[in-house]
Motif scaffolding. Structure first.
Motif, PDB file in Angstrom:
ATOM      1  N   THR A  18     -76.586 -32.802  53.001  1.00  0.00           N
ATOM      2  CA  THR A  18     -75.224 -33.982  51.741  1.00  0.00           C
ATOM      3  C   THR A  18     -76.547 -32.536  50.818  1.00  0.00           C
ATOM      4  O   THR A  18     -77.177 -31.511  50.920  1.00  0.00           O
ATOM      5  N   LEU A  25     -71.569 -33.801  48.830  1.00  0.00           N
ATOM      6  CA  LEU A  25     -70.748 -33.259  49.850  1.00  0.00           C
ATOM      7  C   LEU A  25     -71.809 -34.286  51.067  1.00  0.00           C
ATOM      8  O   LEU A  25     -73.206 -34.736  50.603  1.00  0.00           O
ATOM      9  N   GLY A  26     -71.685 -34.143  52.135  1.00  0.00           N
ATOM     10  CA  GLY A  26     -72.094 -35.304  53.036  1.00  0.00           C
ATOM     11  C   GLY A  26     -71.949 -37.145  52.915  1.00  0.00           C
ATOM     12  O   GLY A  26     -71.848 -37.535  51.886  1.00  0.00           O
ATOM     13  N   PHE A  85     -72.917 -34.545  55.891  1.00  0.00           N
ATOM     14  CA  PHE A  85     -71.513 -33.513  56.786  1.00  0.00           C
ATOM     15  C   PHE A  85     -72.078 -32.643  57.886  1.00  0.00           C
ATOM     16  O   PHE A  85     -72.992 -31.960  58.244  1.00  0.00           O
ATOM     17  N   LYS A 108     -65.684 -28.078  50.226  1.00  0.00           N
ATOM     18  CA  LYS A 108     -65.963 -27.199  50.870  1.00  0.00           C
ATOM     19  C   LYS A 108     -66.710 -25.873  50.163  1.00  0.00           C
ATOM     20  O   LYS A 108     -67.017 -24.999  51.272  1.00  0.00           O
ATOM     21  N   ALA A 125     -70.286 -26.305  50.528  1.00  0.00           N
ATOM     22  CA  ALA A 125     -71.208 -26.005  51.934  1.00  0.00           C
ATOM     23  C   ALA A 125     -70.969 -24.227  52.807  1.00  0.00           C
ATOM     24  O   ALA A 125     -72.180 -23.962  53.710  1.00  0.00           O
ATOM     25  N   MET A 182     -61.375 -32.172  55.236  1.00  0.00           N
ATOM     26  CA  MET A 182     -62.700 -32.808  54.791  1.00  0.00           C
ATOM     27  C   MET A 182     -61.946 -34.020  54.081  1.00  0.00           C
ATOM     28  O   MET A 182     -61.310 -33.915  53.071  1.00  0.00           O
ATOM     29  N   ARG A 221     -66.955 -35.075  53.406  1.00  0.00           N
ATOM     30  CA  ARG A 221     -67.187 -35.428  55.187  1.00  0.00           C
ATOM     31  C   ARG A 221     -65.885 -34.944  55.998  1.00  0.00           C
ATOM     32  O   ARG A 221     -65.141 -34.501  55.201  1.00  0.00           O
ATOM     33  N   ILE A 222     -66.330 -34.693  57.804  1.00  0.00           N
ATOM     34  CA  ILE A 222     -65.035 -34.290  58.073  1.00  0.00           C
ATOM     35  C   ILE A 222     -63.950 -35.493  58.669  1.00  0.00           C
ATOM     36  O   ILE A 222     -64.264 -36.703  59.193  1.00  0.00           O
TER      37      ILE A 222
END
Length: 274
Positions: free
Chosen positions: A25, A35-36, A38, A58, A61, A224, A230-231
């Protein structure tokens, strides 16, 4: 079964992990969760694209993988040929191509490419030879003595790519490097990048906003969600290698583009299927 003709260098490298992110994260001081959680696994020699809406994490990451930013939580492991090290430590074998070429305008193309080697203390003669070899690999051998102002946008990005390759990294991170280029130049650089990847066997993690670019370049397209990223989907692109213009105009390419677009749609509508 689809025939695959990946180069021996790429096939051999796919037996080990290059990057592993688990529960990563990233929260900023202003409270924004970028993020996350992730989770991402990339094998050595793979070419993957991270695709998603603006602000989905993106680039964050990529910066975490490169050791340029610390995760708020989770584990990040980056491997190299000699073993495994933590991001940010010297010699972990990562090259980074940013959205802008960020070239020094006051010095030559060769000196721009030589910069990482100069900072690492590589002897000048050796560094010059390696810079010239990197420029030759991206088709700019005749422009080593030129200055950035004398180059087109596409040529500047080639210089940036040569600078990332001059240290012979195991992993190449590319953050929307072709986004500002015209379509013809972008297509040409996509083709050239695939040739380099097949020849060198590097692990490539490529950030893009383009469905079409991600499908054309990648073995896997990682879609994402909107922030926090996240994915949403991890789609493998199975096709005959090496790819060329015949793939770009094929029914298989169109089908993959539709599939990736469908996976991406919830992120743009503010919804998620997670």
């Amino acid at each position: 079964m689809v025939e695959r003709k990946t180069s021996p260098a790429v096939e051999a490298s796919l037996t080990a992990l290059a990057v592993s992110l688990r529960g990563v994260t990233k929260a900023y001081d202003n409270g924004v969760m970028a993020l996350g959680p992730f989770d991402l696994t990339v094998r050595k020699g793979e070419f993957i694209s991270l695709l998603g809406p603006s602000g989905c994490g993106k680039s964050t990451a990529l910066r975490i993988i490169a050791g340029l930013s610390a995760p708020s939580s989770g584990t990040v492991r980056v491997a190299r040929h000699e073993g495994e090290v933590q991001p940010g430590q010297p010699g972990h074998g990562i090259g980074f191509v940013f959205q802008e070429p960020t070239l020094m305008p006051w010095t030559s193309v060769r000196e721009n490419v030589r910069l990482p080697l100069r900072l690492a203390g590589v002897p000048k003669a050796d560094a010059r030879a390696r810079a010239d070899a990197a420029l030759a690999s991206v088709g700019l051998a005749d422009f080593a003595g030129a200055y950035p102002r004398e180059l087109s946008g596409g040529m500047k990005m080639r210089v940036s790519l040569a600078r990332a390759l001059v240290t012979d990294p195991d992993i190449l991170l590319m953050d929307e490097p072709f986004a500002a280029l015209d379509e013809i130049t972008r297509f040409r650089l996509n083709n050239d990048l695939l040739v380099l990847w097949r020849r060198l066997g590097k692990t490539v993690i490529f950030v893009t906003h383009s469905v079409f670019e991600s499908v054309y370049l990648s073995q896997r397209v990682v879609v994402m969600t909107a922030r926090p990223g996240r994915i949403q989907a991890d789609i493998r692109i199975e096709t005959v290698e090496p790819r060329g213009e015949e793939f770009r105009t094929s029914a298989a390419y169109s089908d993959y583009c539709r599939r990736v677009s469908a996976a991406l749609a919830p992120s743009y509508s503010g919804q998620s299927t997670l």
